[in-house]
Design an enzyme around this catalytic site. Structure first.
Site, PDB file in Angstrom:
ATOM      1  N   HIS A  13       0.872  -1.202   0.000  1.00  6.42           N
ATOM      2  CA  HIS A  13       0.000   0.000   0.000  1.00  6.42           C
ATOM      3  C   HIS A  13       0.897   1.236   0.000  1.00  6.42           C
ATOM      4  O   HIS A  13       1.501   1.573   1.008  1.00  6.42           O
ATOM      5  CB  HIS A  13      -0.892   0.016   1.252  1.00  6.42           C
ATOM      6  CG  HIS A  13      -1.831   1.181   1.302  1.00  6.42           C
ATOM      7  ND1 HIS A  13      -3.184   1.051   1.448  1.00  6.42           N
ATOM      8  CD2 HIS A  13      -1.620   2.514   1.205  1.00  6.42           C
ATOM      9  CE1 HIS A  13      -3.761   2.235   1.448  1.00  6.42           C
ATOM     10  NE2 HIS A  13      -2.818   3.159   1.306  1.00  6.42           N
ATOM     11  N   LEU A  16       2.530   7.043  -4.395  1.00 10.88           N
ATOM     12  CA  LEU A  16       3.707   7.579  -5.101  1.00 10.88           C
ATOM     13  C   LEU A  16       3.461   8.970  -5.651  1.00 10.88           C
ATOM     14  O   LEU A  16       4.394   9.633  -6.081  1.00 10.88           O
ATOM     15  CB  LEU A  16       4.100   6.654  -6.257  1.00 10.88           C
ATOM     16  CG  LEU A  16       4.939   5.428  -5.910  1.00 10.88           C
ATOM     17  CD1 LEU A  16       5.230   4.622  -7.170  1.00 10.88           C
ATOM     18  CD2 LEU A  16       6.235   5.805  -5.201  1.00 10.88           C
ATOM     19  N   ARG A  17       2.191   9.372  -5.719  1.00 10.18           N
ATOM     20  CA  ARG A  17       1.838  10.673  -6.332  1.00 10.18           C
ATOM     21  C   ARG A  17       2.269  10.684  -7.799  1.00 10.18           C
ATOM     22  O   ARG A  17       2.360   9.657  -8.437  1.00 10.18           O
ATOM     23  CB  ARG A  17       2.448  11.861  -5.564  1.00 10.18           C
ATOM     24  CG  ARG A  17       2.336  11.781  -4.045  1.00 10.18           C
ATOM     25  CD  ARG A  17       0.911  11.730  -3.563  1.00 10.18           C
ATOM     26  NE  ARG A  17       0.830  11.904  -2.116  1.00 10.18           N
ATOM     27  CZ  ARG A  17      -0.184  11.491  -1.384  1.00 10.18           C
ATOM     28  NH1 ARG A  17      -1.211  10.846  -1.939  1.00 10.18           N
ATOM     29  NH2 ARG A  17      -0.212  11.702  -0.087  1.00 10.18           N
ATOM     30  N   ASN A  41      -5.166   7.262  -5.931  1.00  9.80           N
ATOM     31  CA  ASN A  41      -5.862   8.515  -5.565  1.00  9.80           C
ATOM     32  C   ASN A  41      -5.106   9.764  -6.019  1.00  9.80           C
ATOM     33  O   ASN A  41      -4.798  10.646  -5.237  1.00  9.80           O
ATOM     34  CB  ASN A  41      -6.170   8.566  -4.063  1.00  9.80           C
ATOM     35  CG  ASN A  41      -4.925   8.603  -3.182  1.00  9.80           C
ATOM     36  OD1 ASN A  41      -3.885   8.070  -3.548  1.00  9.80           O
ATOM     37  ND2 ASN A  41      -5.029   9.224  -2.024  1.00  9.80           N
ATOM     38  N   LYS A  99      -9.264  -0.351  -5.739  1.00  8.03           N
ATOM     39  CA  LYS A  99      -9.333   0.331  -4.445  1.00  8.03           C
ATOM     40  C   LYS A  99     -10.685   0.972  -4.230  1.00  8.03           C
ATOM     41  O   LYS A  99     -11.179   1.711  -5.084  1.00  8.03           O
ATOM     42  CB  LYS A  99      -8.236   1.406  -4.384  1.00  8.03           C
ATOM     43  CG  LYS A  99      -8.186   2.195  -3.084  1.00  8.03           C
ATOM     44  CD  LYS A  99      -7.680   1.358  -1.913  1.00  8.03           C
ATOM     45  CE  LYS A  99      -7.861   2.070  -0.585  1.00  8.03           C
ATOM     46  NZ  LYS A  99      -6.733   2.884  -0.205  1.00  8.03           N
ATOM     47  N   HIS A 136     -10.399   1.220   1.895  1.00  7.08           N
ATOM     48  CA  HIS A 136     -10.108   2.222   2.928  1.00  7.08           C
ATOM     49  C   HIS A 136     -11.223   2.065   3.945  1.00  7.08           C
ATOM     50  O   HIS A 136     -12.352   2.481   3.700  1.00  7.08           O
ATOM     51  CB  HIS A 136     -10.069   3.642   2.361  1.00  7.08           C
ATOM     52  CG  HIS A 136      -9.714   4.638   3.427  1.00  7.08           C
ATOM     53  ND1 HIS A 136      -8.466   5.193   3.535  1.00  7.08           N
ATOM     54  CD2 HIS A 136     -10.429   5.116   4.475  1.00  7.08           C
ATOM     55  CE1 HIS A 136      -8.434   5.986   4.606  1.00  7.08           C
ATOM     56  NE2 HIS A 136      -9.609   5.962   5.185  1.00  7.08           N
ATOM     57  N   LEU A 219      -4.677   9.084   8.051  1.00  6.91           N
ATOM     58  CA  LEU A 219      -5.951   8.376   8.123  1.00  6.91           C
ATOM     59  C   LEU A 219      -5.761   6.918   7.727  1.00  6.91           C
ATOM     60  O   LEU A 219      -5.008   6.650   6.795  1.00  6.91           O
ATOM     61  CB  LEU A 219      -6.973   9.038   7.192  1.00  6.91           C
ATOM     62  CG  LEU A 219      -7.458  10.407   7.688  1.00  6.91           C
ATOM     63  CD1 LEU A 219      -8.304  11.090   6.641  1.00  6.91           C
ATOM     64  CD2 LEU A 219      -8.228  10.270   9.002  1.00  6.91           C
ATOM     65  N   ASP A 247       1.602   2.610   3.504  1.00  3.50           N
ATOM     66  CA  ASP A 247       0.767   3.817   3.372  1.00  3.50           C
ATOM     67  C   ASP A 247       1.640   5.068   3.396  1.00  3.50           C
ATOM     68  O   ASP A 247       1.192   6.130   3.838  1.00  3.50           O
ATOM     69  CB  ASP A 247      -0.315   3.875   4.456  1.00  3.50           C
ATOM     70  CG  ASP A 247      -1.400   4.909   4.141  1.00  3.50           C
ATOM     71  OD1 ASP A 247      -1.544   5.281   2.964  1.00  3.50           O
ATOM     72  OD2 ASP A 247      -2.069   5.345   5.082  1.00  3.50           O
ATOM     73  N   HIS A 251       3.233  14.438   1.687  1.00  2.00           N
ATOM     74  CA  HIS A 251       2.639  15.760   1.451  1.00  2.00           C
ATOM     75  C   HIS A 251       3.731  16.770   1.768  1.00  2.00           C
ATOM     76  O   HIS A 251       4.539  16.537   2.675  1.00  2.00           O
ATOM     77  CB  HIS A 251       1.459  16.017   2.397  1.00  2.00           C
ATOM     78  CG  HIS A 251       0.265  15.158   2.148  1.00  2.00           C
ATOM     79  ND1 HIS A 251      -0.658  15.431   1.155  1.00  2.00           N
ATOM     80  CD2 HIS A 251      -0.174  14.034   2.762  1.00  2.00           C
ATOM     81  CE1 HIS A 251      -1.606  14.516   1.176  1.00  2.00           C
ATOM     82  NE2 HIS A 251      -1.332  13.651   2.133  1.00  2.00           N
ATOM     83  N   ALA A 263      -3.762  14.700   5.639  1.00  2.69           N
ATOM     84  CA  ALA A 263      -3.468  13.443   6.331  1.00  2.69           C
ATOM     85  C   ALA A 263      -2.419  12.664   5.564  1.00  2.69           C
ATOM     86  O   ALA A 263      -2.519  12.521   4.346  1.00  2.69           O
ATOM     87  CB  ALA A 263      -4.746  12.618   6.436  1.00  2.69           C
TER      88      ALA A 263
END
Ligand code: NCD
Ligand code: ZN
Length: 345
Positions: A13, A16-17, A41, A99, A136, A219, A247, A251, A263
């Site tokens: 999980h 990587l953006r 995401n 996901k 999630h 989160l 995870d 950021h 988060a």
């Protein structure tokens, strides 16, 4: 014991953006992990097979020279997801999982699912082909206390879905409660859970006691100490349904340190050192390989990696406080304790 060799771990999980952020963070994952399940995401999210193929290609071209790292792609389930597109992506091995974000539950989850009846056919098809659903596991209902959202998700969403669609293979991502660990332990061969390194070392006091610490805010939010201990017991048990998903969710400091901060904890650089410390303290180093390198591939029906990593114990290892990216600095997760295990090489 002060040296430990294990099959090379995978990260089940990972965020990587994209763009400059991806180029900055990817080397930290590629250094230690052979494969990672890459979260979809992005903004906008990775929803079609075509999106996943393009994102995979961007990751591969950002990979450090000589690295054998393999991204395992996922699709972001929406109420518009098409069965045909999803099945085609699974059949050619382009995606390893799908996901599910309840709409509004976490960072970039606005396109997630509101009405579960609308994804039923997709889930039935996933059950048929054995494609895992990654959840999630938090409800987004504003009336549910944030510390209860995982428990309520199990009762209101996950358990009904699993009863409704027998054979659906599910990974409950980044579990944070004793209740989730129990639910997964008793859930049979089609249910597993990822556990992060940070949830093994922090509880909610780390976020809130003696000053607010935004870098510990992720989160699902860390819960009370008894839950952290239950997660440590689950991870260090070596039991088949529990495996590592970092995870790691970078950021920029600018995005974290503001009145409404994002988060996510960036743990890719020091996850393996944290895990070794935790397993060592518990006298469970012999089970680290199950958690980090064997249980995940077994659930995903993939071979374990054939190369190895070696960790050695010595003086505390120094990690950078933050890394620089073209978007700004990103703070590295601080476990708040000395880490004595370093990855060699
Ligand atoms: C993740 C992110 O930043 O994308 N944040 C987090 O706190 N874990 C999203 C997620 O996995 O919930
Ligand atoms: Zn995540």
């Amino acid at each position: 014991m002060d040296r430990l060799t294990l099959r090379r771990p995978d990260d089940w999980h990972l965020h990587l953006r994209d763009g400059a952020m991806m180029r900055a963070v990817l080397p930290y994952t590629a250094r230690h992990f052979a494969r990672a399940i890459v979260m979809p995401n992005l903004v906008p999210p990775v929803v079609t097979g075509r999106d996943a193929a393009e994102y995979r290609d961007r990751i591969l071209s950002a990979k450090p020279v000589g690295s054998r790292f393999r991204p395992l792609m996922t699709l972001y389930l929406t109420e518009e997801t098409e069965v045909r597109d999803l099945r085609a992506a699974a059949e050619i091995g382009l995606i390893a999982a799908v996901k599910l974000y309840p709409a509004g539950a976490t960072t970039n989850s606005a396109s997630g699912v509101r009405d579960f009846a609308r994804v039923r056919r997709v889930l039935e098809n996933m059950a048929q082909i054995g494609l895992p659903l990654l959840v999630h596991g938090e409800v987004a209902d504003p009336d549910v206390d944030i510390f209860d959202r995982e428990a309520v998700f199990i009762d209101r969403v996950l358990d009904p879905i699993r009863r409704d669609i027998p054979g659906l293979r599910v990974v409950m991502e980044h579990i944070t409660t004793a209740g989730a660990a129990d639910y997964v332990r008793d859930g049979g061969a089609d249910l597993a859970a990822t556990i992060t390194a940070h949830h093994l070392v922090i509880n909610r006091n780390h976020i809130l006691a003696g000053g607010i610490r935004p870098h510990y805010y992720c989160l699902p939010v860390a819960k009370r100490e008894s839950h952290r201990r239950a997660l440590v017991d689950a991870a260090t048990s070596g039991a088949a349904p529990f495996f590592l998903g970092t995870d790691s969710a970078p950021h920029t400091d600018a995005a974290k340190l503001q009145p409404c901060g994002c988060a996510g904890c960036f743990t890719a650089p020091n996850t393996l050192s944290i895990l070794a410390e935790v397993f060592d303290t518990m006298g469970a180093l012999d089970r680290l390989e199950s958690f980090a390198s064997l249980n995940g591939p077994a659930f995903y029906r993939l071979p374990a990696n054939d190369d190895t990593v070696t960790l050695s114990r010595g003086e505390p290892v120094a990690f950078p406080d933050r890394i620089e990216t073209a978007d700004g600095p990103v703070t590295v997760f601080d476990p708040g304790m000395p880490l004595h295990w370093r990855v060699e090489g």
